[in-house]
Scaffold this active site. Structure first.
Site, PDB file in Angstrom:
ATOM      1  N   LYS A 289       0.880  -1.029  -0.089  1.00  0.00           N
ATOM      2  CA  LYS A 289       0.020  -0.026   0.032  1.00  0.00           C
ATOM      3  C   LYS A 289       0.768   1.356  -0.103  1.00  0.00           C
ATOM      4  O   LYS A 289       1.412   1.733   0.991  1.00  0.00           O
ATOM      5  CB  LYS A 289      -0.886  -0.215   1.194  1.00  0.00           C
ATOM      6  CG  LYS A 289      -2.011   0.994   1.190  1.00  0.00           C
ATOM      7  CD  LYS A 289      -3.400   0.366   1.948  1.00  0.00           C
ATOM      8  CE  LYS A 289      -4.468   1.374   2.106  1.00  0.00           C
ATOM      9  NZ  LYS A 289      -5.095   1.736   0.953  1.00  0.00           N
TER      10      LYS A 289
HETATM   11  N1  PMP Z   1      -7.504  -2.343  -3.453  1.00  0.00           N
HETATM   12  C1  PMP Z   1      -6.940  -1.000  -3.146  1.00  0.00           C
HETATM   13  C2  PMP Z   1      -6.272  -0.514  -4.461  1.00  0.00           C
HETATM   14  C3  PMP Z   1      -7.283  -0.244  -1.899  1.00  0.00           C
HETATM   15  O1  PMP Z   1      -6.720   0.758  -1.969  1.00  0.00           O
HETATM   16  C4  PMP Z   1      -7.772  -1.126  -0.969  1.00  0.00           C
HETATM   17  C5  PMP Z   1      -8.039  -0.071   0.223  1.00  0.00           C
HETATM   18  N2  PMP Z   1      -7.025  -0.359   1.229  1.00  0.00           N
HETATM   19  C6  PMP Z   1      -8.529  -2.464  -1.319  1.00  0.00           C
HETATM   20  C7  PMP Z   1      -8.122  -3.011  -2.288  1.00  0.00           C
HETATM   21  C8  PMP Z   1      -8.926  -2.877  -0.024  1.00  0.00           C
HETATM   22  O2  PMP Z   1      -8.329  -3.251   0.923  1.00  0.00           O
HETATM   23  P1  PMP Z   1      -8.730  -3.370   2.617  1.00  0.00           P
HETATM   24  O3  PMP Z   1      -9.921  -4.181   2.445  1.00  0.00           O
HETATM   25  O4  PMP Z   1      -7.539  -3.927   3.071  1.00  0.00           O
HETATM   26  O5  PMP Z   1      -9.246  -2.095   2.947  1.00  0.00           O
END
Ligand code: PMP
Length: 296
Positions: free
Chosen positions: A153
């Site tokens: 991320k």
């Molecule tokens: N894909 C992307 C590109 C994201 O930014 C997010 C948000 N963090 C997610 C998927 C979903 O991840 P999570 O369920 O861990 O929030």
């Protein structure tokens, strides 16, 4: 707004008013996008409040930092503790938490010795709203996983997301669904994607997507409810015969999709597995929180 005059944030070991927290215009992060972050939610429970899957989020933050050569002097446990303190100091229960690890001034393209840890929290409604979404297949693809660590991320990756959501909004849609570099379904700009067909759920395999913590939660929930979830490589055409679809993410939670490229799905959202999962998820985040609370 994300903060008021009273809001307290954590910056490099100190608690301070958000309005007093500043950084340098020469930070490498600002120029080149190298920083890692998380998006976490806490929920009010009958026992107070609790941060959903805090450990998993901070483990992912550590992983992202390592991939980007960003030093982290904090343990997962200490970050979890700090997050609870942050919420207490701000009197927040239902909140969105944004940890950001960014770099010191440096105009080179080399790793930077010092990183800065910033934690803030604010009240945030479901990111994609509460209504069903009209989605377009983006003309932007997710980045080639050989060009960056798509599974981390990283702040800079979100220029791709911004381009995709902007295009979608400009064309009158609510959100974008991005394909990978080979034309397979990947994910939304900030959420993972699932579709349902004949009572089976399908979701793009890892490799070109962020491994969402909500995605993993939903897969577990679906399994415990007796539904099969298959991870694979799917084409936009596969959606033409799908029964329903939805996005998952910490900020968005579980949100149903009405149409993709103006084509609707066979089932009403309320009759879909996604709908059942969205209900179960709302239940879990407040229940599970109790157990998290006991672990602190
Ligand atoms: N894909 C992307 C590109 C994201 O930014 C997010 C948000 N963090 C997610 C998927 C979903 O991840 P999570 O369920 O861990 O929030």
């Amino acid at each position: 707004m994300y903060y008021s005059d009273e809001s307290v944030v954590f910056l490099n070991g100190e608690w301070m008013n958000a309005k007093d927290a500043t950084t340098s215009l020469y930070a490498q992060t600002l120029h080149y996008g190298n920083a890692v972050f998380e998006g976490i939610r806490s929920y009010a429970t009958e026992y107070g409040f609790s941060v959903f899957k805090a450990k998993e989020h901070y483990e992912r933050l550590m992983y992202s930092a390592e991939k980007m050569h960003i030093k982290m002097d904090y343990s997962v446990e200490s970050l979890v503790q700090l997050t609870y303190q942050l919420l207490e100091k701000n009197n927040l229960k239902d909140a969105y938490i944004r940890p950001l690890v960014y770099l010191d001034p440096n105009m080179s393209l080399l790793p930077v010795e010092n990183s800065n840890v910033f934690l803030s929290a604010w009240k945030w409604d479901r990111y994609l709203g509460n209504k069903l979404l009209n989605v377009m297949i983006s003309t932007y693809q997710r980045p080639n996983p050989k060009s960056c660590h798509v599974e981390a991320k990283v702040s800079g990756h979100y220029t791709n997301s911004i381009l995709a959501t902007t295009e979608a909004k400009q064309k009158g849609f609510d959100e974008a669904l991005l394909l990978d570099m080979n034309g397979f379904l990947a994910e939304g700009s900030g959420a993972n994607f699932f579709y349902e067909k004949d009572e089976v759920l399908y979701t793009p395999a890892l490799g070109n997507i962020l491994p969402g913590i909500t995605r993993a939660t939903i897969m577990d929930l679906a399994g415990s409810m007796g539904y099969k979830v298959v991870e694979g490589r799917y084409k936009p055409e596969d959606l033409l015969t799908a029964d329903a679809a939805f996005f998952t993410g910490t900020a968005a939670e579980v949100v149903g999709i009405a149409t993709v490229n103006n084509a609707s799905f066979r089932l009403n959202w309320e009759d879909s597995i996604g709908f059942q999962l969205s209900m179960a998820y709302q239940q879990l985040v407040v229940e599970k929180s109790y157990h998290n609370l006991l672990m602190i």
